[in-house]
Design a protein around this motif. Sequence first.
Motif, short mmCIF file in Angstrom:
data_model
loop_
_atom_site.label_atom_id
_atom_site.label_comp_id
_atom_site.label_asym_id
_atom_site.label_seq_id
_atom_site.Cartn_x
_atom_site.Cartn_y
_atom_site.Cartn_z
N LYS A 61 0.83 -1.21 0.00
CA LYS A 61 0.00 0.00 0.00
C LYS A 61 0.87 1.26 0.00
O LYS A 61 0.52 2.26 -0.65
CB LYS A 61 -0.95 -0.03 1.19
N LEU A 65 0.89 4.25 -2.73
CA LEU A 65 0.80 5.69 -2.42
C LEU A 65 1.96 6.46 -3.05
O LEU A 65 1.76 7.55 -3.58
CB LEU A 65 0.80 5.90 -0.91
N CYS A 66 3.16 5.89 -2.99
CA CYS A 66 4.32 6.54 -3.62
C CYS A 66 4.10 6.71 -5.11
O CYS A 66 4.43 7.75 -5.69
CB CYS A 66 5.60 5.74 -3.36
N SER A 103 6.49 11.52 0.07
CA SER A 103 6.74 10.27 -0.62
C SER A 103 7.97 9.56 -0.03
O SER A 103 7.97 8.35 0.16
CB SER A 103 6.94 10.52 -2.12
N TYR A 106 7.18 7.72 3.16
CA TYR A 106 6.58 6.41 2.90
C TYR A 106 7.67 5.37 2.60
O TYR A 106 7.60 4.24 3.05
CB TYR A 106 5.58 6.48 1.75
#
Length: 128
Positions: A61, A65-66, A103, A106
């Motif tokens: 996940k 998202l990145c 980013s 993450y």
Amino acid sequence: MTPEQFIQYLMSFLGGGFAVAVGNWVNSSVGIRRQREIDHLKGQLQSLYGPLSFFAQQNEKLFALCGAFSDAYTREIVQKNWSQDEKTRASVRADAETTIQLSNQYVVRVVENNGRIMEILEKGWHLS
């Protein structure tokens, strides 16, 4: 009474009880073995595969998202023809840096998760 008859009577007398005792012993040993297998599988799920699945899904996940941040960055910052005004450029630069930092956070979390995955594998190697 001959020794053969005595043995036959003794076996007749003990035979039923002996058969039941052997049957109970076999049933008990099979039950104990099954319980050990169940306990081993529970240990695998609780201490190895469950945590591994949790961190692997979280990593998946986070990578998604990145990717979404990268796509948004490209679409909203890179592909647009921004004004030459210094104020606008500074604002865009600040937005770009914020997006990249988020980013990167993450990705840092993914690295931490990978460390946890290695710890779980090292501690739980006997469960695999």
